[in-house]
Design an enzyme around this catalytic site. Sequence first.
Site, mmCIF file in Angstrom:
data_model
loop_
_atom_site.group_PDB
_atom_site.id
_atom_site.type_symbol
_atom_site.label_atom_id
_atom_site.label_comp_id
_atom_site.label_asym_id
_atom_site.label_seq_id
_atom_site.Cartn_x
_atom_site.Cartn_y
_atom_site.Cartn_z
ATOM 1 N N TYR A 148 13.362 -10.385 -26.742
ATOM 2 C CA TYR A 148 12.070 -10.741 -27.332
ATOM 3 C C TYR A 148 12.283 -11.424 -28.671
ATOM 4 C CZ TYR A 148 9.285 -8.154 -23.908
ATOM 5 O OH TYR A 148 8.679 -7.735 -22.777
ATOM 6 N N PHE A 149 13.291 -10.937 -29.393
ATOM 7 C CA PHE A 149 13.538 -11.536 -30.700
ATOM 8 C C PHE A 149 13.956 -12.996 -30.562
ATOM 9 C CE2 PHE A 149 16.189 -12.771 -34.249
ATOM 10 C CZ PHE A 149 15.347 -12.473 -35.304
ATOM 11 N N LYS B 293 18.307 0.107 -35.364
ATOM 12 C CA LYS B 293 16.898 0.314 -35.634
ATOM 13 C C LYS B 293 16.663 -0.081 -37.089
ATOM 14 C CE LYS B 293 13.552 4.104 -35.626
ATOM 15 N NZ LYS B 293 12.386 3.291 -35.306
ATOM 16 N N ILE C 114 38.129 -7.001 -62.247
ATOM 17 C CA ILE C 114 38.932 -6.777 -63.443
ATOM 18 C C ILE C 114 39.195 -5.290 -63.605
ATOM 19 C CG2 ILE C 114 38.902 -6.865 -65.969
ATOM 20 C CD1 ILE C 114 37.343 -9.532 -65.646
ATOM 21 N N PHE C 115 38.157 -4.505 -63.373
ATOM 22 C CA PHE C 115 38.290 -3.068 -63.513
ATOM 23 C C PHE C 115 39.373 -2.537 -62.586
ATOM 24 C CE2 PHE C 115 37.161 1.150 -61.933
ATOM 25 C CZ PHE C 115 37.212 1.873 -63.113
ATOM 26 N N ASP D 98 40.612 1.720 -46.388
ATOM 27 C CA ASP D 98 40.350 2.692 -47.442
ATOM 28 C C ASP D 98 40.293 4.100 -46.871
ATOM 29 O OD1 ASP D 98 39.986 3.576 -50.001
ATOM 30 O OD2 ASP D 98 37.840 3.138 -50.072
ATOM 31 N N LEU E 83 12.624 -6.848 -17.741
ATOM 32 C CA LEU E 83 12.663 -8.301 -17.840
ATOM 33 C C LEU E 83 13.639 -8.818 -16.800
ATOM 34 C CD1 LEU E 83 13.017 -8.691 -21.696
ATOM 35 C CD2 LEU E 83 11.020 -9.246 -20.343
ATOM 36 N N GLY F 125 12.766 -15.502 -14.433
ATOM 37 C CA GLY F 125 11.638 -15.982 -13.657
ATOM 38 C C GLY F 125 10.344 -15.250 -13.965
ATOM 39 N N ALA G 161 34.083 -5.909 -61.607
ATOM 40 C CA ALA G 161 34.651 -4.912 -60.702
ATOM 41 C C ALA G 161 36.110 -5.245 -60.420
ATOM 42 C CB ALA G 161 33.856 -4.864 -59.410
HETATM 43 C C1 LIG Z 1 15.536 -18.134 -35.799
HETATM 44 O O1 LIG Z 1 15.378 -19.334 -35.110
HETATM 45 C C2 LIG Z 1 15.884 -20.470 -35.756
HETATM 46 C C3 LIG Z 1 15.522 -21.673 -34.935
HETATM 47 O O2 LIG Z 1 14.167 -21.686 -34.709
HETATM 48 C C4 LIG Z 1 17.369 -20.342 -35.957
HETATM 49 O O3 LIG Z 1 17.859 -21.443 -36.658
HETATM 50 C C5 LIG Z 1 17.641 -19.072 -36.715
HETATM 51 O O4 LIG Z 1 19.008 -18.862 -36.797
HETATM 52 C C6 LIG Z 1 16.996 -17.888 -36.054
HETATM 53 N N1 LIG Z 1 17.105 -16.728 -36.880
HETATM 54 C C7 LIG Z 1 17.687 -15.652 -36.456
HETATM 55 C C8 LIG Z 1 17.681 -14.513 -37.400
HETATM 56 O O5 LIG Z 1 18.198 -15.591 -35.351
#
Ligand SMILES: *[C@@H]1O[C@H](CO)[C@@H](O)[C@H](O)[C@H]1NC(C)=O
Length: 637
Positions: free
Chosen positions: A128-129, A334, A283-284, A462, A155, A158, A281
């Site tokens: 979806y993202f 999440k 340098i420290f 580490d 999902l 088609g 940091a």
């Molecule tokens: C979101 O989509 C754009 C293209 O529309 C793309 O360049 C970008 O990398 C995407 N961002 C992420 C977080 O995937």
Amino acid sequence: MRLFFLFIIIITITNLSLIKGQQPYIGLGTVACPRRGNAKSIRGYTCNGLNHSCQAYLTFRSQPLYSSVSTISSLLNSDPSQLALINSVSLNDTFEPNTLVIVPVNCSCASEYYQSNTSYVYHNAETYFLIANNTFQGLTTCQAMMHQNANLSNLYPGRQLAVPLRCACPTKNQTLKGVRYLLSYLVDWGDSVSFISQMFNVTTQITLDANSLTMSSFIYPFTTILVPLHDKPLKLRTSSPSSQPPSSSDSSSTDKSSKKTWVYVVVGVVGAFALIFVTCAVIFFTHTRKTKRKQEVVAVSKSFEAIEKPQGKIMEQESGKLSEIIASIAQSFKVYDFEELERATDNFSTSCLIKGSVYRGVINGDLAAIKKVEGDISKEIQVLNKVNHSNVIRLSGVSFYQGQWYLVYEYAANGALSEWIYMDNVDGKFLSWRQRIQIALDVATGLDYLHSFTSPSYIHKDLKCSNILLDSELRAKVANFSLARSVEGENGQFPMTRHIVGTRGYMAPEYLENGVVSTKIDVYAFGVLVLEILTGKEVAEILNEDDNNNKGFSNALSIILSEESGKERVKEFMYASLHGNYPSELATVVIGMIHNCVEKEPENRPQMQEIVASLSRILNSSLNWETSVSISASQSF
Ligand SMILES: *[C@@H]1O[C@H](CO)[C@@H](O)[C@H](O)[C@H]1NC(C)=O
Ligand SMILES: *[C@@H]1O[C@H](CO)[C@@H](O)[C@H](O)[C@H]1NC(C)=O
Ligand SMILES: *[C@@H]1O[C@H](CO)[C@@H](O)[C@H](O)[C@H]1NC(C)=O
Ligand SMILES: *[C@@H]1O[C@H](CO)[C@@H](O)[C@H](O)[C@H]1NC(C)=O
Ligand SMILES: *[C@@H]1O[C@H](CO)[C@@H](O)[C@H](O)[C@H]1NC(C)=O
Ligand SMILES: *[C@@H]1O[C@H](CO)[C@@H](O)[C@H](O)[C@H]1NC(C)=O
Ligand SMILES: *[C@@H]1O[C@H](CO)[C@@H](O)[C@H](O)[C@H]1NC(C)=O
Ligand SMILES: *[C@@H]1O[C@H](CO)[C@@H](O)[C@H](O)[C@H]1NC(C)=O
């Protein structure tokens, strides 16, 4: 280093929105895919307009698959002839890549939120993202899509998905001010509210109001901002803001360009602070360890080189990486609401403080450890993203709020190993021989996994007692990956580093002297760790020296373990720490193993895999020994 700036950028960009206008700006909420509800209009703009439905406009940037009037209008369910008309092109025209196209749509209220309906046929391997951000460029959000398609049990390619596009109708107030349409503008890198407003010939203030933004707010690429229009939009005077070279070339005096570079300026200032911090940091670290002065100089001059770079360039080059990281966070972990973490930890009260900046919290009935992190979390996220092993601490989610990242981990009920081994039986904290060997085996198994079974393989860099956590059954988990790095390096197996970081006493000689990084530096540290686990003493105390010279320090361990007197000394410490309850012969075997781990030459040290095998055998023998001891003990009564 570059990633570090990017994180500073994100964390600095906070959501300052007031409930003064009408549709709050969405901010970075789109990234938090699993988040439900409509905080900050993430699912859509609220139906608060005068009319139930209206004509609205969207913007879209032509991209390879959607570059013609027909493909764009069908993707966004717009009328092709109107789309052609408004963009002054003909029906069969194709846009140049990345042209800002204005798309007329019908917007209407569906129960709570305004939306313009379109649909999308699901292809394989999309989320979806990806659909919301990459295909629709942010004109919809994954949250809105998930909500609208909630009846889809799964999902599959088609499958037709409902896509609610973000649009809105003018409110009564806006109508009174002569606003007739709202345009959902897709923010691009380098945009500012005033620049967008000028593009559409409206005042900055009216745009700010429409989105509940203030002059000091930040806007993010791939989100929408509402532009209130008095008239139908015309073909834009600037063909595409993003086709101009960003910042550097147009640094001339006009108000417009100074506004446009606002985001870059912030990046520069914050970046400079970050650099100063990092430099201090470095340098420290180098100072406290008295390592070569040369490294210090290299690090500092590198830093200035970065400051001098045009900031817009950094942004441009890194934008891809930044997006990648945001996407990987959203897809793998999440993303918690900050309020959720506040509730979980009783507003981060001291009663929930575990140690340092780590808090205990209850999320959905489960205990979790919540770590406040300032600065670069990219390493940790990159590593833990790829890792799934019971001997490696699990990162369950992240949150960002007011310049701070919060990492949510599985809870390790018995805390850090360091709280157990350096104490002499304080609070009944005592680990038996068998428990200590089990912990060593757990750590070895976790490291073996990192070295051999992840791709690319990782080096922890580490390893030490305070970075090993114990769960309720006293089984160990390797934690704190903030210094971890992948093996994939310039020189293949043996990449070099300029920045020597780590913990004194645990650092392998070749790393200290030449910055050579390989899995064998973890093996070295593991040897030191086991030595400390079994003796309950810090390595410096075992060596009985207060030696500031690291070179001598790390060779000394190898030397001392090769001498009979040294081995006896170690056994005396073991005897004291274990109250005499340990199998002497097995102890000799383990000391031999430790000796191999801390060999001066990395190639003489064993692989983690071999250590796992040998510790498994030792654990087995330890179980037999334990049983025989308890039998003889019961017989003697
Ligand atoms: C979101 O989509 C754009 C293209 O529309 C793309 O360049 C970008 O990398 C995407 N961002 C992420 C977080 O995937
Ligand atoms: C709202 O609807 C009225 C008619 O019901 C119409 O005259 C007016 O133009 C509409 N306003 C907008 C902003 O679409
Ligand atoms: C939008 O609405 C108008 C009239 O309400 C209608 O004629 C037109 O076909 C609609 N456009 C789309 C793309 O549905
Ligand atoms: C569009 O198609 C028509 C015929 O369908 C053609 O005459 C015209 O030249 C085409 N225009 C462009 C810009 O290709
Ligand atoms: C758009 O889709 C939503 C949800 O499926 C539905 O409630 C609404 O009536 C649709 N709007 C139009 C104009 O078809
Ligand atoms: C799921 O919802 C969409 C619109 O929200 C609707 O068109 C579709 O018929 C629904 N599918 C099922 C299987 O109920
Ligand atoms: C409309 O404007 C008035 C005064 O300008 C203000 O008090 C009121 O809150 C505004 N309403 C909305 C919904 O913005
Ligand atoms: C911009 O808007 C003002 C009124 O708000 C109008 O007088 C002016 O002609 C517009 N300029 C352009 C280029 O559309």
